[in-house]
Design an enzyme around this catalytic site. Structure first.
Site: not given
Ligand code: URA
Length: 433
Positions: A84, A163, A170, A189
């Site tokens: 990620h 999320d 956000r 996640k």
């Molecule tokens: N990737 C994500 O899933 N969340 C974040 O806050 C930043 C990058």
């Protein structure tokens, strides 16, 4: 509802610690529709300014994980790994790494997000592929993973829904660049995916959320610690984001670049990041070989990786013919070649502004409900550090209308620095385990 949301917001605003029940109840009520987006946005802003301590962060992360179902992958034999990125400009590494890892017979169940702030998101990039579906039901996600070894998924109403909702809030409320909020969003996640190992690409620089190595290292260590407390093995690679990564910035353009990469046409700088991430993933998965680079090379030159991508596109409802004819999909109304007014070397870039240029082209969102135009973007004909010849085009802008094109052109011209001498770049800064 037996809590007063505004009291919880004020408590965090005034720098006090929230207890487990307050965190759980606030977000439980939000998921039930009893707390409004603007109240969540106020709490997130209070967290942005006042942070979360380790206990609050652990409770917040667990609240996100438990907001939906988690995947049980124990019936799939073998190591399950994912990667990620913390977010960058032109960052198409996930689109390349997933098919490579899956083509090497290692499971990679990847849940990504859409664009966040000035950075692009894997889900938005994939949405440029006609028919491609990332909002998968649990059984669809697991069936594709079992058959293909790799799958591109999303936060859904069943999987880390908290999320999905807070991510969008956000993005539109200026609360992205917060270490605890990024750490909880990413790690929730990944923990919910049910994987054994995770490699984080923590971006550092003027196009990243973490502008310097110190903050990037704190973010990396925060995520590694969350991983440890959930029995997830995590490594972080800090990589440079002071220039866009690769040749393109823009959703469909980046998918095309990823396809071309897997067909053997690799951008050198992009390949340094891809190889490092794959290297760490294979090492964690226990792959025993003298030369991991040649294993990656073989997966590309044999056609295994590109065929894997094609097969995953088909499995997820997308049109696999785009792999054979990447130039045929996602055309734009206008293209313009951009020339710079002096010769020299491309020695600096305001990468954040390149991300903003993409938003002005409609390739990113200004508010959470916006639909994006996936065909727009910027293609660079010069790599960072390389020679700029003012008689040759430096870049090409892909736009849907002339006003957006003009705005993006102005931003692009202002964001490029030209020097007399070439620069050396260190793409991979360090690895934290
Ligand atoms: N990737 C994500 O899933 N969340 C974040 O806050 C930043 C990058």
């Amino acid at each position: 509802m037996n809590i007063l949301p505004v009291e919880i917001i004020k408590k965090k605003r005034n720098s006090f610690k929230l207890n487990k029940t307050e965190i759980e109840d606030f977000f439980k009520e939000f998921l039930k529709g009893n707390i409004k987006d603007y109240q969540v946005s106020a709490l997130l802003m209070a967290v942005y300014f006042n942070g979360l301590d380790a206990e609050e962060l652990a409770n917040y992360t667990t609240t996100i994980i438990k907001s939906g179902k988690t995947f049980d992958l124990s019936n799939l034999k073998g190591y399950k790994i994912d990667k990620h990125s913390t977010g960058g400009v032109g960052d198409k590494v996930s689109l390349i790494v997933l098919p490579i890892i899956a083509s090497l017979d290692i499971y990679i169940p990847m849940v990504s997000g859409r664009g966040l702030g000035h950075t692009g998101g894997t889900l938005d990039k994939l949405s440029s592929i006609p028919g491609f579906k990332t909002q998968l039901k649990e059984y669809e996600f697991l069936n594709i993973l079992a058959k293909e070894k790799g799958v591109f998924g999303a936060q859904t109403k069943d999987f880390v829904p908290l999320d999905k909702l807070t991510y969008a809030i956000r993005d539109a409320s200026g609360t992205v660049e917060s270490i605890p909020l990024i750490a909880a969003s990413i790690m929730s996640k990944k923990i919910a995916e049910g994987i054994n190992g995770l490699v984080l690409d923590v971006k550092v620089g003027n196009g990243a959320f973490m502008k310097d190595e110190k903050r990037a290292s704190i973010l990396a260590e925060t995520m590694i610690d969350i991983g440890k407390s959930h029995n997830l093995n995590v490594r972080a690679v800090l990589t440079d984001m002071n220039f866009p990564l690769g040749r393109t910035v823009g959703n469909a353009l980046e998918v095309k670049e990823a396809i071309e990469y897997l067909q053997g046409n690799k951008h050198i700088e992009l390949s340094k990041v891809v190889n490092k991430i794959v290297f760490e993933m294979l090492e964690m998965a226990g792959v025993k070989t003298q030369n991991i680079d040649s294993l990656i090379e073989e997966s590309i030159s044999s056609g295994k990786a590109i065929n894997k991508l094609k097969s995953i596109i088909k499995a997820q409802g997308g049109d696999p013919s785009i792999v054979d004819k990447p130039n045929n999909f996602s055309q734009v109304a206008i293209k313009k070649d951009i020339f710079l007014n002096k010769d020299g070397f491309w020695c600096g870039c305001d990468t954040y502004s390149i991300g903003i240029a993409l938003i002005s082209l409609g390739g990113g969102r200004k508010k959470k409900e916006d639909n994006i135009i996936t065909s727009t973007g910027i293609e660079f004909f010069t790599s960072p550090g390389q020679i700029i010849n003012k008689k040759e085009p430096f870049a090409r802008i892909y736009a849907e209308n002339i006003e957006a094109l003009n705005a993006a052109e102005q931003i692009l011209l202002k964001s490029v620095n030209i020097c007399k001498r070439p620069i050396e770049r260190k793409l991979v800064i360090k690895t934290i385990k």
